[in-house]
Scaffold this motif. Structure first.
Motif, PDB file in Angstrom:
ATOM      1  N   ASN A   1      57.805  47.277  -7.157  1.00 42.45           N
ATOM      2  CA  ASN A   1      57.570  48.392  -6.163  1.00 42.45           C
ATOM      3  C   ASN A   1      56.145  48.915  -6.157  1.00 42.45           C
ATOM      4  O   ASN A   1      55.641  49.295  -5.239  1.00 42.45           O
ATOM      5  CB  ASN A   1      58.454  49.311  -6.766  1.00 42.45           C
ATOM      6  CG  ASN A   1      59.994  49.231  -6.128  1.00 42.45           C
ATOM      7  OD1 ASN A   1      60.267  48.699  -5.025  1.00 42.45           O
ATOM      8  ND2 ASN A   1      60.959  49.379  -7.033  1.00 42.45           N
ATOM      9  N   ASP A   2      55.574  48.637  -7.258  1.00 42.38           N
ATOM     10  CA  ASP A   2      54.257  49.602  -7.647  1.00 42.38           C
ATOM     11  C   ASP A   2      53.064  48.640  -7.516  1.00 42.38           C
ATOM     12  O   ASP A   2      52.008  49.245  -7.098  1.00 42.38           O
ATOM     13  CB  ASP A   2      54.232  50.237  -8.797  1.00 42.38           C
ATOM     14  CG  ASP A   2      55.302  51.356  -9.270  1.00 42.38           C
ATOM     15  OD1 ASP A   2      55.837  51.569  -7.949  1.00 42.38           O
ATOM     16  OD2 ASP A   2      55.407  51.821 -10.314  1.00 42.38           O
TER      17      ASP A   2
ATOM     18  N   ALA B   1      64.604  46.886  -5.613  1.00 40.46           N
ATOM     19  CA  ALA B   1      63.394  46.132  -5.200  1.00 40.46           C
ATOM     20  C   ALA B   1      63.178  45.202  -3.990  1.00 40.46           C
ATOM     21  O   ALA B   1      62.407  44.510  -4.090  1.00 40.46           O
ATOM     22  CB  ALA B   1      62.585  45.723  -6.475  1.00 40.46           C
TER      23      ALA B   1
ATOM     24  N   ARG C   1      60.354  44.331  -1.490  1.00 42.24           N
ATOM     25  CA  ARG C   1      59.467  43.536  -1.534  1.00 42.24           C
ATOM     26  C   ARG C   1      59.573  41.866  -2.055  1.00 42.24           C
ATOM     27  O   ARG C   1      58.603  41.422  -2.653  1.00 42.24           O
ATOM     28  CB  ARG C   1      58.402  44.158  -2.456  1.00 42.24           C
ATOM     29  CG  ARG C   1      56.953  43.352  -2.939  1.00 42.24           C
ATOM     30  CD  ARG C   1      56.310  43.170  -1.618  1.00 42.24           C
ATOM     31  NE  ARG C   1      54.952  42.445  -1.833  1.00 42.24           N
ATOM     32  CZ  ARG C   1      55.033  40.964  -1.666  1.00 42.24           C
ATOM     33  NH1 ARG C   1      56.165  40.229  -1.611  1.00 42.24           N
ATOM     34  NH2 ARG C   1      53.976  40.352  -1.860  1.00 42.24           N
TER      35      ARG C   1
END
Ligand code: GLV
Ligand code: MG
Length: 324
Positions: free
Chosen positions: A64-65, A96, A99
């Protein structure tokens, strides 16, 4: 051609595939900035049992980041015989999944294994309303998986690639080897005696049958065949030799278990400029031959025909994917 048509998996570059343990988040940023085509964040064999849950949390956060750019992202879940696997799928895909491009299924043994994960992923994707479908990569690394490789390859529309997991395959078949992906001098042939009475031993490739069998199953189902790990990351020559053997048999890529192996895989698995130029010349020569009503011509003293067109098109297509 057969009347049976083969749907091809989505065209992705998969020359190199980097294994990154989910328990080592310090490695994630470097992986994201590397030149690798595919990254798999590992929940399975590189992660100790006590670290499985933290690794899962690390992977969810990282997907996610972190800015992974245009990398294809995969997560290797735990095997279907463990109690970790259902949470790997549920937590990672729920939290998640947007992605995530691929799920890597280790030690897949039967088509029913694939069906089970497909069912789970389908429910989660539908419940979350995801638009994109997650693909599957399967590691063929047990005797059972190799026996059933054709059924596994055909088991789901999500299937994208088959990977030869040489380490577990050696363990499962009780092959005599200790170095991951290395060869054993006992697998050799002895030449006849020369006039001086000397005999030479030529090493053979003990993985040839397994890799070739997997390549056929993959290609017959439109999937990418990928060669697995080479454990001695201080031996670039050994790595390249293994990668070249795999490429010659039809593999599109090879794992990197260390960042230094990424450039080696990309180099071996990319067509050279000379190969691309030759392929382009073949396409031009065949177009001219066709215009003259001929099906085969000679180019540089060698016969080329319609089969040459298909081989040349594959090369040119790969070169344009790399250039994109
Ligand atoms: C990969 O998972 C292998 O066992 O080689
Ligand atoms: Mg394995």
């Amino acid at each position: 051609m057969s009347f049976h048509s083969i749907d091809q998996a989505p065209a992705r570059l998969n020359r190199s595939e980097l294994a990154v343990p989910g328990s080592q988040p310090g490695m994630f940023e470097k992986a994201a900035k590397s030149d690798v085509d595919v990254i798999f964040l590992d929940l399975e064999d590189a992660v100790a049992p006590d670290e499985k849950e933290q690794a899962r949390r690390n992977i969810i956060q990282a997907l996610n980041d972190i800015d992974w750019g245009n990398k294809t992202m995969s997560v290797r879940i735990n095997g279907l015989d463990t109690h970790y696997m259902y949470r790997d799928v549920v937590d990672v895909v729920e939290q998640a999944g947007e992605r995530l491009d691929l799920i890597m299924i280790p030690k897949v043994g039967t088509a029913a294994d694939v069906y089970a994960v497909d069912m789970l992923v389908t429910q989660i994707e539908d419940a979350k309303g995801y638009k994109k479908r997650i693909g599957f990569e399967h590691i063929i690394e047990t005797a059972l998986g190799m026996q059933n490789v054709s059924e596994i390859a055909a088991a789901s529309k999500r299937n994208e690639s088959l990977h030869f997991g040489v380490a577990d395959y050696a363990a499962s078949t009780r092959a005599r080897t200790t170095i991951i992906g290395g060869v054993n001098p006992d697998y050799s042939v002895l030449t006849d005696a020369d006039p001086e009475g000397g005999r030479q031993s030529h090493w053979g490739d003990m993985w040839h049958y397994a890799l070739a069998r997997m390549v056929v199953a993959a290609r017959a189902n439109g999937l990418r065949p990928i060669d697995g790990p080479f454990g001695d990351f201080q031996d670039p020559d050994g790595y390249k030799a293994a990668a070249k053997r795999a490429a010659v048999l039809g593999c599109e890529g090879k794992w990197a278990i260390h960042p230094s192996q990424i450039a080696l895989a990309n180099e071996v698995m990319s067509p050279s400029d000379a190969e691309v130029n030759k392929a382009q010349r073949i396409l031009v020569a065949m177009a001219e031959a066709e215009a003259d009503g001929k099906g085969a011509v000679s180019l540089g003293g060698r016969l080329i025909d319609y089969a040459s067109i298909r081989q040349a098109e594959v090369l040119v297509e790969k070169a344009s994917q790399i250039a994109a």
